[in-house]
Design an enzyme around this catalytic site. Sequence first.
Site, PDB file in Angstrom:
ATOM      1  N   LYS A 169       0.876  -1.180   0.000  1.00 30.80           N
ATOM      2  CA  LYS A 169       0.000   0.000   0.000  1.00 30.80           C
ATOM      3  C   LYS A 169       0.905   1.219   0.000  1.00 30.80           C
ATOM      4  O   LYS A 169       1.438   1.626   1.028  1.00 30.80           O
ATOM      5  CB  LYS A 169      -0.924   0.021   1.224  1.00 30.80           C
ATOM      6  CG  LYS A 169      -2.105   0.928   0.964  1.00 30.80           C
ATOM      7  CD  LYS A 169      -2.431   1.954   1.985  1.00 30.80           C
ATOM      8  CE  LYS A 169      -1.662   3.122   2.361  1.00 30.80           C
ATOM      9  NZ  LYS A 169      -1.657   4.284   1.501  1.00 30.80           N
ATOM     10  N   GLY A 200      -4.806   3.441  -1.995  1.00 29.47           N
ATOM     11  CA  GLY A 200      -5.942   4.023  -1.277  1.00 29.47           C
ATOM     12  C   GLY A 200      -5.488   4.727  -0.011  1.00 29.47           C
ATOM     13  O   GLY A 200      -4.294   4.912   0.229  1.00 29.47           O
ATOM     14  N   GLY A 202      -4.870   5.467   4.011  1.00 30.76           N
ATOM     15  CA  GLY A 202      -4.406   4.690   5.157  1.00 30.76           C
ATOM     16  C   GLY A 202      -5.547   4.224   6.039  1.00 30.76           C
ATOM     17  O   GLY A 202      -5.550   3.102   6.547  1.00 30.76           O
ATOM     18  N   VAL A 205      -7.778   1.120   3.362  1.00 27.06           N
ATOM     19  CA  VAL A 205      -7.002  -0.063   2.928  1.00 27.06           C
ATOM     20  C   VAL A 205      -5.799  -0.317   3.847  1.00 27.06           C
ATOM     21  O   VAL A 205      -5.451  -1.473   4.113  1.00 27.06           O
ATOM     22  CB  VAL A 205      -6.564   0.037   1.449  1.00 27.06           C
ATOM     23  CG1 VAL A 205      -7.735  -0.147   0.519  1.00 27.06           C
ATOM     24  CG2 VAL A 205      -5.846   1.332   1.136  1.00 27.06           C
ATOM     25  N   GLU A 244       9.961   2.078  10.480  1.00 22.91           N
ATOM     26  CA  GLU A 244      10.961   3.123  10.177  1.00 22.91           C
ATOM     27  C   GLU A 244      10.218   4.444  10.255  1.00 22.91           C
ATOM     28  O   GLU A 244       9.327   4.695   9.442  1.00 22.91           O
ATOM     29  CB  GLU A 244      11.522   2.938   8.762  1.00 22.91           C
ATOM     30  CG  GLU A 244      12.314   1.663   8.548  1.00 22.91           C
ATOM     31  CD  GLU A 244      13.687   1.711   9.167  1.00 22.91           C
ATOM     32  OE1 GLU A 244      14.145   2.796   9.582  1.00 22.91           O
ATOM     33  OE2 GLU A 244      14.310   0.634   9.251  1.00 22.91           O
ATOM     34  N   CYS A 278      13.844  11.731   6.361  1.00 27.58           N
ATOM     35  CA  CYS A 278      13.707  11.321   7.767  1.00 27.58           C
ATOM     36  C   CYS A 278      15.005  11.532   8.547  1.00 27.58           C
ATOM     37  O   CYS A 278      14.986  11.818   9.734  1.00 27.58           O
ATOM     38  CB  CYS A 278      13.260   9.873   7.837  1.00 27.58           C
ATOM     39  SG  CYS A 278      14.266   8.781   6.841  1.00 27.58           S
ATOM     40  N   GLU A 378       9.438  16.938  14.615  1.00 28.15           N
ATOM     41  CA  GLU A 378       9.878  16.807  13.226  1.00 28.15           C
ATOM     42  C   GLU A 378       9.082  17.782  12.356  1.00 28.15           C
ATOM     43  O   GLU A 378       7.851  17.702  12.296  1.00 28.15           O
ATOM     44  CB  GLU A 378       9.635  15.369  12.749  1.00 28.15           C
ATOM     45  CG  GLU A 378      10.180  15.117  11.369  1.00 28.15           C
ATOM     46  CD  GLU A 378       9.893  13.702  10.879  1.00 28.15           C
ATOM     47  OE1 GLU A 378       8.723  13.287  10.929  1.00 28.15           O
ATOM     48  OE2 GLU A 378      10.842  13.028  10.437  1.00 28.15           O
TER      49      GLU A 378
HETATM   50  P1  NAD Z   1       2.278   8.800   7.265  1.00 31.79           P
HETATM   51  O1  NAD Z   1       2.468   8.031   8.515  1.00 31.79           O
HETATM   52  O2  NAD Z   1       1.238   9.845   7.242  1.00 31.79           O
HETATM   53  O3  NAD Z   1       1.905   7.815   6.071  1.00 31.79           O
HETATM   54  C1  NAD Z   1       2.735   6.714   5.738  1.00 31.79           C
HETATM   55  C2  NAD Z   1       1.868   5.616   5.157  1.00 31.79           C
HETATM   56  O4  NAD Z   1       0.995   5.134   6.177  1.00 31.79           O
HETATM   57  C3  NAD Z   1       0.987   6.071   3.993  1.00 31.79           C
HETATM   58  O5  NAD Z   1       0.953   5.066   3.005  1.00 31.79           O
HETATM   59  C4  NAD Z   1      -0.367   6.227   4.660  1.00 31.79           C
HETATM   60  O6  NAD Z   1      -1.462   6.073   3.778  1.00 31.79           O
HETATM   61  C5  NAD Z   1      -0.335   5.086   5.664  1.00 31.79           C
HETATM   62  N1  NAD Z   1      -1.284   5.238   6.769  1.00 31.79           N
HETATM   63  C6  NAD Z   1      -1.737   6.391   7.321  1.00 31.79           C
HETATM   64  N2  NAD Z   1      -2.638   6.109   8.295  1.00 31.79           N
HETATM   65  C7  NAD Z   1      -2.735   4.759   8.373  1.00 31.79           C
HETATM   66  C8  NAD Z   1      -3.496   3.863   9.188  1.00 31.79           C
HETATM   67  N3  NAD Z   1      -4.349   4.306  10.099  1.00 31.79           N
HETATM   68  N4  NAD Z   1      -3.337   2.539   9.003  1.00 31.79           N
HETATM   69  C9  NAD Z   1      -2.476   2.077   8.071  1.00 31.79           C
HETATM   70  N5  NAD Z   1      -1.759   2.870   7.254  1.00 31.79           N
HETATM   71  C10 NAD Z   1      -1.873   4.195   7.407  1.00 31.79           C
HETATM   72  O7  NAD Z   1       3.694   9.365   6.860  1.00 31.79           O
HETATM   73  P2  NAD Z   1       4.047  10.318   5.628  1.00 31.79           P
HETATM   74  O8  NAD Z   1       3.552  11.687   5.965  1.00 31.79           O
HETATM   75  O9  NAD Z   1       3.619   9.681   4.357  1.00 31.79           O
HETATM   76  O10 NAD Z   1       5.653  10.296   5.628  1.00 31.79           O
HETATM   77  C11 NAD Z   1       6.438  11.178   6.343  1.00 31.79           C
HETATM   78  C12 NAD Z   1       6.997  10.499   7.575  1.00 31.79           C
HETATM   79  O11 NAD Z   1       7.729   9.348   7.212  1.00 31.79           O
HETATM   80  C13 NAD Z   1       7.966  11.370   8.335  1.00 31.79           C
HETATM   81  O12 NAD Z   1       7.700  11.285   9.712  1.00 31.79           O
HETATM   82  C14 NAD Z   1       9.324  10.745   8.024  1.00 31.79           C
HETATM   83  O13 NAD Z   1      10.312  10.976   8.980  1.00 31.79           O
HETATM   84  C15 NAD Z   1       8.967   9.313   7.925  1.00 31.79           C
HETATM   85  N6  NAD Z   1       9.987   8.578   7.171  1.00 31.79           N
HETATM   86  C16 NAD Z   1      10.821   7.720   7.846  1.00 31.79           C
HETATM   87  C17 NAD Z   1      11.825   7.045   7.157  1.00 31.79           C
HETATM   88  C18 NAD Z   1      12.752   6.092   7.845  1.00 31.79           C
HETATM   89  O14 NAD Z   1      13.362   5.292   7.154  1.00 31.79           O
HETATM   90  N7  NAD Z   1      12.878   6.132   9.164  1.00 31.79           N
HETATM   91  C19 NAD Z   1      11.976   7.264   5.790  1.00 31.79           C
HETATM   92  C20 NAD Z   1      11.116   8.138   5.155  1.00 31.79           C
HETATM   93  C21 NAD Z   1      10.119   8.792   5.851  1.00 31.79           C
END
Ligand code: NAD
Length: 471
Positions: A169, A200, A202, A205, A244, A278, A378
Amino acid sequence: MNNLSSNYINGQWQDWSGDTIDVHEAATGDVIARVPASGREQMEQAIAAANAAFESWSESTLEKRIHVLEQLHAGLKERAGEIAETICREVGMPIKLATGIQAGLPATITKSYLKLLPDFPFSEQVGNSEVQYTPVGVVGCITPWNYPLHQVILKVVPALAAGCTIVLKPSEIAPQSAYILADILDKTDLPEGVFNLVCGEGSTVGDTLIKHPDVNMVSFTGSTRTGSLIAHAAADDFKRFALEMGGKSASVILSDADLAKAVKGTVNNCLLNSGQTCTALTRMLVPADKHDEACELAAAAMAKMTPGNPLEETTRLGPLASAQQRDKVIDYIKLGIKEGATLIAGGPEAPESCAHGYFVKATLFGNVKPDSRIAQEEIFGPVLCVIPYQDEAEAIEIANGTAYGLSGAVWSGDDAHARKVAGKLRTGQVFVNGGDFNPMAPFGGFGHSGIGREFGKWGLEEFLEVRSLQL
Ligand code: NAD
């Protein structure tokens, strides 16, 4: 506009005629693609397909898996230009960097597993026991938008290599490169059902994927907030998970460092991908008596980072990926001013030359208090906080003084000194005097930054269960 109106399930593109999600061009705000806002039913179908394919794929030979990964590697190389431009437009990373990083890293990572796999010990003898490393099962992969294909590849490649089957996803904000990946995999000899893609939200799906009893593991990259939801959901049926998550990494400049080199290295790292990284070094810790000089150097380095169209070869700072992210970053800049930090460069106004799209000025705050919100949370934008410290012990305390622990840097004129301080940082990686990024070394976080590791053999081990046969 790309109409990616399908999901990839059980080796077939399944048309979707329900609601869609708009994908925007970061530099203009225009809609450039639409993807399915799939329902729980599509996710359930994909999980069923991955489950049905598991037994056969888990018993496939290593040669077969390597063969498929070689085909994937060739496809990634062949379509690198398309991948770079797609991500440049979606995420806003300047094309030159997107070519090297967003398109280049996925191929490099795939190659690194092709090198590692032939010698990986999938079984070993311990006394009278044969210890076997066996695939964990059906893996749900959930990924963010900032390095959209890189993060997918870090999961899909080692999971396939381990013999797992996958439901991906991807981020709904930057999903297009996942479609390119599915298209590449569709043309390989991967059996149907081993890799599935469902696009889709979070909350629908994603939620189905993390709670489904037929999913054995969730491998997640994204925010700490979503990671926590996943850990809670996984606890209900003892799913495995690897997380991560976010970071607030410190660049610790020691008093004996080459200040100009250290500041330049920190600024470049902090502003990479407009701060949407990140591991970004977003807190620069400097000896108090060098604070003003460090700020001057940082402001000069930032002045060269004027925002521009990411499709142009000369652009070094692009826009942010979404209107929501831009607004969040602007709110943090306003908060920093309210908290009493000194605004040295940038600010909350849109850059003059970029009226459209999701641009934010490269922003520098001086005299930032270590416990202020802009130093603790962050921001995920082009914002650098300079924090003065009195002595080395205080520098280490400040560096370790957030909930995160993803990355860090130490700068010193004496390598042994730098390594000694690096060893005191509670983070998954530390860059010592600008050391190079190494795709074979483990990557992951302490504390709220993560559980588990990606890259190299550590990334493969995440997808393996251990069984011992007593002989
Ligand atoms: P996010 O948590 O909003 O979304 C990440 C994914 O999770 C998306 O695909 C989203 O649709 C899904 N998601 C959201 N709510 C969900 C739920 N309730 N159940 C299941 N899935 C769900 O994060 P983002 O805004 O897309 O990304 C930015 C974040 O990612 C920053 O905090 C960044 O630091 C982190 N990041 C970490 C690394 C690492 O390797 N440590 C690398 C890149 C980004």
